[in-house]
Scaffold this motif. Structure first.
Motif, PDB file in Angstrom:
ATOM      1  N   ASP A   1      26.909  35.239  13.878  1.00  0.00           N
ATOM      2  CA  ASP A   1      27.975  35.023  12.893  1.00  0.00           C
ATOM      3  C   ASP A   1      29.373  35.001  13.498  1.00  0.00           C
ATOM      4  O   ASP A   1      30.201  34.163  13.135  1.00  0.00           O
ATOM      5  CB  ASP A   1      27.893  36.100  11.805  1.00  0.00           C
ATOM      6  CG  ASP A   1      26.656  35.935  10.940  1.00  0.00           C
ATOM      7  OD1 ASP A   1      26.209  34.789  10.756  1.00  0.00           O
ATOM      8  OD2 ASP A   1      26.136  36.955  10.452  1.00  0.00           O
TER       9      ASP A   1
ATOM     10  N   THR B   1      29.919  31.735  15.424  1.00  0.00           N
ATOM     11  CA  THR B   1      29.949  30.611  14.491  1.00  0.00           C
ATOM     12  C   THR B   1      31.269  30.570  13.718  1.00  0.00           C
ATOM     13  O   THR B   1      31.945  29.534  13.671  1.00  0.00           O
ATOM     14  CB  THR B   1      28.781  30.719  13.486  1.00  0.00           C
ATOM     15  OG1 THR B   1      27.558  30.735  14.211  1.00  0.00           O
ATOM     16  CG2 THR B   1      28.771  29.549  12.525  1.00  0.00           C
ATOM     17  N   SER B   2      31.652  31.689  13.133  1.00  0.00           N
ATOM     18  CA  SER B   2      32.866  31.714  12.309  1.00  0.00           C
ATOM     19  C   SER B   2      34.103  31.388  13.129  1.00  0.00           C
ATOM     20  O   SER B   2      35.005  30.682  12.663  1.00  0.00           O
ATOM     21  CB  SER B   2      33.031  33.084  11.640  1.00  0.00           C
ATOM     22  OG  SER B   2      32.008  33.270  10.698  1.00  0.00           O
ATOM     23  N   LYS B   3      34.135  31.893  14.366  1.00  0.00           N
ATOM     24  CA  LYS B   3      35.288  31.647  15.231  1.00  0.00           C
ATOM     25  C   LYS B   3      35.404  30.149  15.557  1.00  0.00           C
ATOM     26  O   LYS B   3      36.490  29.574  15.479  1.00  0.00           O
ATOM     27  CB  LYS B   3      35.121  32.459  16.519  1.00  0.00           C
ATOM     28  CG  LYS B   3      36.345  32.532  17.359  1.00  0.00           C
ATOM     29  CD  LYS B   3      36.273  33.730  18.309  1.00  0.00           C
ATOM     30  CE  LYS B   3      37.290  33.574  19.418  1.00  0.00           C
ATOM     31  NZ  LYS B   3      36.743  32.879  20.603  1.00  0.00           N
TER      32      LYS B   3
ATOM     33  N   GLU C   1      36.431  28.235  12.340  1.00  0.00           N
ATOM     34  CA  GLU C   1      37.827  28.513  11.978  1.00  0.00           C
ATOM     35  C   GLU C   1      38.788  27.757  12.890  1.00  0.00           C
ATOM     36  O   GLU C   1      39.752  27.135  12.423  1.00  0.00           O
ATOM     37  CB  GLU C   1      38.105  30.025  12.054  1.00  0.00           C
ATOM     38  CG  GLU C   1      39.481  30.383  11.538  1.00  0.00           C
ATOM     39  CD  GLU C   1      39.719  31.888  11.422  1.00  0.00           C
ATOM     40  OE1 GLU C   1      38.895  32.653  11.950  1.00  0.00           O
ATOM     41  OE2 GLU C   1      40.725  32.265  10.803  1.00  0.00           O
TER      42      GLU C   1
ATOM     43  N   TYR D   1      28.172  25.206   7.170  1.00  0.00           N
ATOM     44  CA  TYR D   1      28.845  26.499   7.282  1.00  0.00           C
ATOM     45  C   TYR D   1      29.514  26.862   5.970  1.00  0.00           C
ATOM     46  O   TYR D   1      30.239  26.017   5.428  1.00  0.00           O
ATOM     47  CB  TYR D   1      29.902  26.480   8.389  1.00  0.00           C
ATOM     48  CG  TYR D   1      30.687  27.777   8.476  1.00  0.00           C
ATOM     49  CD1 TYR D   1      30.278  28.778   9.341  1.00  0.00           C
ATOM     50  CD2 TYR D   1      31.797  28.003   7.650  1.00  0.00           C
ATOM     51  CE1 TYR D   1      30.972  29.979   9.399  1.00  0.00           C
ATOM     52  CE2 TYR D   1      32.486  29.211   7.709  1.00  0.00           C
ATOM     53  CZ  TYR D   1      32.075  30.183   8.586  1.00  0.00           C
ATOM     54  OH  TYR D   1      32.747  31.377   8.642  1.00  0.00           O
ATOM     55  N   PRO D   2      29.370  28.060   5.479  1.00  0.00           N
ATOM     56  CA  PRO D   2      28.650  29.227   6.010  1.00  0.00           C
ATOM     57  C   PRO D   2      27.162  29.219   5.640  1.00  0.00           C
ATOM     58  O   PRO D   2      26.777  28.697   4.612  1.00  0.00           O
ATOM     59  CB  PRO D   2      29.349  30.393   5.296  1.00  0.00           C
ATOM     60  CG  PRO D   2      29.790  29.820   3.988  1.00  0.00           C
ATOM     61  CD  PRO D   2      30.110  28.375   4.249  1.00  0.00           C
TER      62      PRO D   2
ATOM     63  N   GLN E   1      29.162  35.387   7.435  1.00  0.00           N
ATOM     64  CA  GLN E   1      30.073  34.319   7.861  1.00  0.00           C
ATOM     65  C   GLN E   1      31.188  34.112   6.838  1.00  0.00           C
ATOM     66  O   GLN E   1      32.338  33.881   7.206  1.00  0.00           O
ATOM     67  CB  GLN E   1      29.297  33.005   8.084  1.00  0.00           C
ATOM     68  CG  GLN E   1      28.412  33.054   9.322  1.00  0.00           C
ATOM     69  CD  GLN E   1      27.599  31.787   9.526  1.00  0.00           C
ATOM     70  OE1 GLN E   1      27.747  30.799   8.822  1.00  0.00           O
ATOM     71  NE2 GLN E   1      26.714  31.827  10.513  1.00  0.00           N
TER      72      GLN E   1
ATOM     73  N   LEU F   1      33.713  36.733   7.433  1.00  0.00           N
ATOM     74  CA  LEU F   1      34.484  36.532   8.662  1.00  0.00           C
ATOM     75  C   LEU F   1      35.491  35.390   8.530  1.00  0.00           C
ATOM     76  O   LEU F   1      36.618  35.483   8.993  1.00  0.00           O
ATOM     77  CB  LEU F   1      33.537  36.253   9.836  1.00  0.00           C
ATOM     78  CG  LEU F   1      32.722  37.454  10.317  1.00  0.00           C
ATOM     79  CD1 LEU F   1      31.570  37.015  11.200  1.00  0.00           C
ATOM     80  CD2 LEU F   1      33.615  38.439  11.068  1.00  0.00           C
ATOM     81  N   PHE F   2      35.061  34.312   7.910  1.00  0.00           N
ATOM     82  CA  PHE F   2      35.976  33.187   7.670  1.00  0.00           C
ATOM     83  C   PHE F   2      35.487  32.377   6.478  1.00  0.00           C
ATOM     84  O   PHE F   2      34.414  31.785   6.517  1.00  0.00           O
ATOM     85  CB  PHE F   2      36.095  32.286   8.907  1.00  0.00           C
ATOM     86  CG  PHE F   2      36.869  31.026   8.621  1.00  0.00           C
ATOM     87  CD1 PHE F   2      38.202  31.088   8.233  1.00  0.00           C
ATOM     88  CD2 PHE F   2      36.262  29.781   8.725  1.00  0.00           C
ATOM     89  CE1 PHE F   2      38.911  29.928   7.941  1.00  0.00           C
ATOM     90  CE2 PHE F   2      36.974  28.615   8.443  1.00  0.00           C
ATOM     91  CZ  PHE F   2      38.299  28.685   8.051  1.00  0.00           C
ATOM     92  N   ASP F   3      36.310  32.348   5.436  1.00  0.00           N
ATOM     93  CA  ASP F   3      35.973  31.611   4.223  1.00  0.00           C
ATOM     94  C   ASP F   3      36.866  30.380   4.122  1.00  0.00           C
ATOM     95  O   ASP F   3      38.078  30.512   3.944  1.00  0.00           O
ATOM     96  CB  ASP F   3      36.192  32.539   3.012  1.00  0.00           C
ATOM     97  CG  ASP F   3      35.751  31.889   1.721  1.00  0.00           C
ATOM     98  OD1 ASP F   3      35.443  30.681   1.721  1.00  0.00           O
ATOM     99  OD2 ASP F   3      35.710  32.605   0.700  1.00  0.00           O
TER     100      ASP F   3
END
Ligand code: AMP
Length: 171
Positions: free
Chosen positions: A56, A59-61, A64, A81-82, A87, A90-92
């Motif tokens: 996660d 992936t989120s990094k 983003e 994604y997500p 996730q 971490l980043f929406d």
């Protein structure tokens, strides 16, 4: 107008075909985490070859950073994604609409076995479907509760499904 659109659906549901068509129609860029990861080497390549999800944090990094690029500033169609609730935390990306292409595991497996891709053995397909349901069903529920989820039947011609998606995006 709706600008940030997410496509969700099991592998083989047609989400990349439909996502690309919708992006073209709306004049928005299309972006797929699967494509991003498939182009990577080393550890990520290893994870994909096992039918597992990339972790996660990584992936989120990556997503983003990617969405911060100028190209995506007016919106995008994002595929993949997500995939987990973590996730989202971490980043929406703050989607306007989420399209869920609904297809049975049986039909998805049939389609995946008919295409020839390195990560599409029967065993890996089954593993990915299991993982998908376990991790992504809560994501679907989350967007359903936010009332931005539109479920579209993934069975039918490409054109007919695309029309339903366009209607769902506008509705
Ligand atoms: P896809 O083309 O969407 O089926 O994605 C192919 C592979 O990329 C998946 O099986 C995962 O290993 C990885 N992947 C794609 N999107 C994500 C995500 N949001 N989180 C973790 N792994 C992902």
């Amino acid at each position: 107008m709706t600008k940030k659109i997410l496509f969700l659906g099991v592998q083989g549901s047609g989400k990349s075909t439909q996502g690309r068509l919708l992006a073209q129609f709306l004049g928005l860029p299309y972006i797929s985490t699967g494509d991003i990861f498939r182009a990577m080497t080393g550890e990520i390549k290893q994870i994909l070859s096992q039918g597992k999800l990339v972790d996660d944090q990584t992936t989120s990094k990556i997503v983003e950073e990617k969405l911060r690029e100028e190209e995506y500033s007016n919106g995008f169609v994002l595929d993949g994604y997500p995939r987990t609730m973590e996730q989202i935390k971490l980043f929406d990306p703050d989607f306007d609409k989420v399209i869920y292409l609904d297809l049975s595991d049986e039909e998805a497996t049939k389609r995946l076995l008919a295409r020839v891709r390195e990560d599409d053995t029967a065993e890996l397909i089954a593993e990915r479907l299991r993982n998908y349901h376990k991790q992504t069903n809560p994501v679907l529920d989350y967007y359903r509760q936010k009332k931005i989820l539109k479920q579209v039947d993934g069975l039918g011609s490409i054109e007919a499904i695309q029309q339903k998606i366009r209607d769902a995006v506008n509705g």
